[in-house]
Design a protein around this motif. Sequence first.
Motif, mmCIF file in Angstrom:
data_model
loop_
_atom_site.group_PDB
_atom_site.id
_atom_site.type_symbol
_atom_site.label_atom_id
_atom_site.label_comp_id
_atom_site.label_asym_id
_atom_site.label_seq_id
_atom_site.Cartn_x
_atom_site.Cartn_y
_atom_site.Cartn_z
ATOM 1 N N PRO A 17 43.052 -93.337 19.783
ATOM 2 C CA PRO A 17 43.176 -94.454 19.643
ATOM 3 C C PRO A 17 42.472 -95.208 18.886
ATOM 4 O O PRO A 17 41.116 -94.785 18.700
ATOM 5 C CB PRO A 17 43.375 -95.077 21.383
ATOM 6 N N GLY A 18 42.955 -96.273 18.257
ATOM 7 C CA GLY A 18 42.200 -97.057 17.074
ATOM 8 C C GLY A 18 41.561 -98.228 17.921
ATOM 9 O O GLY A 18 41.811 -99.310 17.388
ATOM 10 N N CYS A 19 40.546 -97.815 18.898
ATOM 11 C CA CYS A 19 39.993 -98.780 19.481
ATOM 12 C C CYS A 19 39.181 -99.835 18.656
ATOM 13 O O CYS A 19 39.115 -101.125 19.139
ATOM 14 C CB CYS A 19 38.832 -98.083 20.607
ATOM 15 N N ARG B 38 43.884 -97.096 30.448
ATOM 16 C CA ARG B 38 42.642 -97.249 29.797
ATOM 17 C C ARG B 38 41.984 -98.517 29.897
ATOM 18 O O ARG B 38 40.715 -98.627 30.203
ATOM 19 C CB ARG B 38 42.902 -96.819 28.330
ATOM 20 N N LYS C 181 39.440 -104.279 22.883
ATOM 21 C CA LYS C 181 38.118 -103.355 22.825
ATOM 22 C C LYS C 181 36.860 -104.071 24.034
ATOM 23 O O LYS C 181 36.169 -103.207 24.769
ATOM 24 C CB LYS C 181 37.634 -102.862 21.844
ATOM 25 N N PHE D 206 37.258 -97.525 26.831
ATOM 26 C CA PHE D 206 36.461 -97.554 25.685
ATOM 27 C C PHE D 206 34.939 -97.693 25.996
ATOM 28 O O PHE D 206 34.039 -97.019 25.413
ATOM 29 C CB PHE D 206 37.099 -98.894 24.874
ATOM 30 N N CYS E 227 37.835 -103.437 27.642
ATOM 31 C CA CYS E 227 38.381 -102.154 27.957
ATOM 32 C C CYS E 227 37.301 -101.127 28.684
ATOM 33 O O CYS E 227 36.320 -100.701 27.844
ATOM 34 C CB CYS E 227 38.909 -101.342 26.638
ATOM 35 N N VAL F 12 48.228 -97.841 28.245
ATOM 36 C CA VAL F 12 47.270 -99.019 27.892
ATOM 37 C C VAL F 12 46.575 -99.546 29.126
ATOM 38 O O VAL F 12 45.349 -99.691 29.132
ATOM 39 C CB VAL F 12 48.097 -100.180 27.125
ATOM 40 N N CYS G 70 41.373 -102.572 18.153
ATOM 41 C CA CYS G 70 41.983 -103.318 19.319
ATOM 42 C C CYS G 70 41.609 -104.753 19.718
ATOM 43 O O CYS G 70 40.336 -104.882 19.856
ATOM 44 C CB CYS G 70 41.764 -102.278 20.402
ATOM 45 N N ALA H 105 38.388 -93.124 26.391
ATOM 46 C CA ALA H 105 39.861 -93.642 25.798
ATOM 47 C C ALA H 105 40.659 -92.395 25.612
ATOM 48 O O ALA H 105 42.029 -92.371 25.812
ATOM 49 C CB ALA H 105 39.847 -94.509 24.474
ATOM 50 N N VAL I 274 48.250 -98.668 18.122
ATOM 51 C CA VAL I 274 46.706 -98.829 18.054
ATOM 52 C C VAL I 274 46.097 -97.977 19.307
ATOM 53 O O VAL I 274 45.531 -96.981 19.187
ATOM 54 C CB VAL I 274 46.170 -100.425 18.407
ATOM 55 N N CYS I 275 46.633 -98.302 20.584
ATOM 56 C CA CYS I 275 46.574 -97.595 21.603
ATOM 57 C C CYS I 275 47.314 -96.158 21.969
ATOM 58 O O CYS I 275 48.085 -96.162 22.914
ATOM 59 C CB CYS I 275 46.461 -98.355 22.883
HETATM 60 FE FE1 SF4 Z 1 43.311 -98.556 24.083
HETATM 61 FE FE2 SF4 Z 1 41.038 -99.516 24.996
HETATM 62 FE FE3 SF4 Z 1 40.993 -98.450 22.827
HETATM 63 FE FE4 SF4 Z 1 42.076 -100.954 23.212
HETATM 64 S S1 SF4 Z 1 39.978 -100.311 23.410
HETATM 65 S S2 SF4 Z 1 42.991 -99.064 22.092
HETATM 66 S S3 SF4 Z 1 43.149 -100.346 25.191
HETATM 67 S S4 SF4 Z 1 41.581 -97.553 24.738
#
Ligand code: SF4
Length: 352
Positions: free
Chosen positions: A201-203, A153, A209, A215, A212, A150, A206, A220, A195-196
């Motif tokens: 990853p399910g940005c 990223r 985001k 992202f 990030c 995490v 998040c 990611a 999530v991450c």
């Molecule tokens: Fe991970 Fe960044 Fe995506 Fe959040 S936004 S899930 S911290 S890569």
Amino acid sequence: MGASKPSNLPQRLLKWYDAHARDLPWRSRGGEIPDPYAVWLSEVMLQQTRVATVEPYYRKFLKRWPSLESLANAPLDDVLAMWAGLGYYTRARKLHECAREVRENHGGEFPRTYKELLALPGIGPYSAAAISTIAFGARESVVDGNVLRVMARLHGIQTPLPKANKKLGELAALMVPSRRAGDYAQALMDLGATVCVPRKPGCSACPWKRDCIAFAKGEANLLPKRSAKPVRAIRSGAVFWAQRRDGSVLLRRREARGLLGGMMEFPGSEWRLGEQAREEDWLAEAPFRVRWQRLAGEVSHGFTHFRLRLVVYAAIVSARRGRWVDVDALEAEALPSVMRKVARHVERNWNR
Ligand code: SF4
């Protein structure tokens, strides 16, 4: 970082956690005070083991030994038998040792600080930080593989792991809030686990985001980078299933120290580096001079630093000395996963 202040990040994560926390059996809910015994037990079990694997073991342990006192009073063999299948068995011996030490030297109460916890058997830096923050609210940073990912990223760190670990640990420590530090640690673990996640990853779901970097750059999925892994070594050995006509099988106990320390096993050869040896080399290490039947196939098992390949021999023997256990009672023995695989292999492949 994006538009919002980095100081908002912990609060946003906590808000997300309040709505999306995983329901795990060792977690306290809705302002309950966490039970340090439950936190410690779960943290030791979770070392190198997935949540889904740990859950049934945790429930069984807590049902049988609901308090530190009851676990400390239990015979080590019972603890090892209950642990069987969870892997990394030194943890089970240390768990028991730790329970006894807390009972003897801390009046049955877990110490609260990172430093004191670190001095206990089986508690390394990660577990000490996790227990002190989750059970006692200390402002400690808890850094595992999820957190490293995490952080890499969020901050867009291009240096590969493990070289970047130190830097990522420092970045994680700077973000720990002084209030609800234990919840924050668990929130970060949940974010990494749900999530991450490593792939895809399910940005969109998040809470970070907006800030990030990975992202924002569409990277990611590419972070964290990793240095190439060394190839895992191969070890090989032979294992001997010696069975009497009354249906009992010969077991022995492994040395207390070292890999699978103190666990039970079927007698076998040393586990040598490299591929399989010649038949006569294996038979020279058999516990009896009888006609051994070599079973088809082999048993393969992965340990952290090597893969083990075992050839299996079986024979009917008549002997008295040693520990003989009825085949139907093997379930209750402290047999590690690799030996349970051997038992299944014999069941499937031995034509008596
Ligand atoms: Fe991970 Fe960044 Fe995506 Fe959040 S936004 S899930 S911290 S890569």
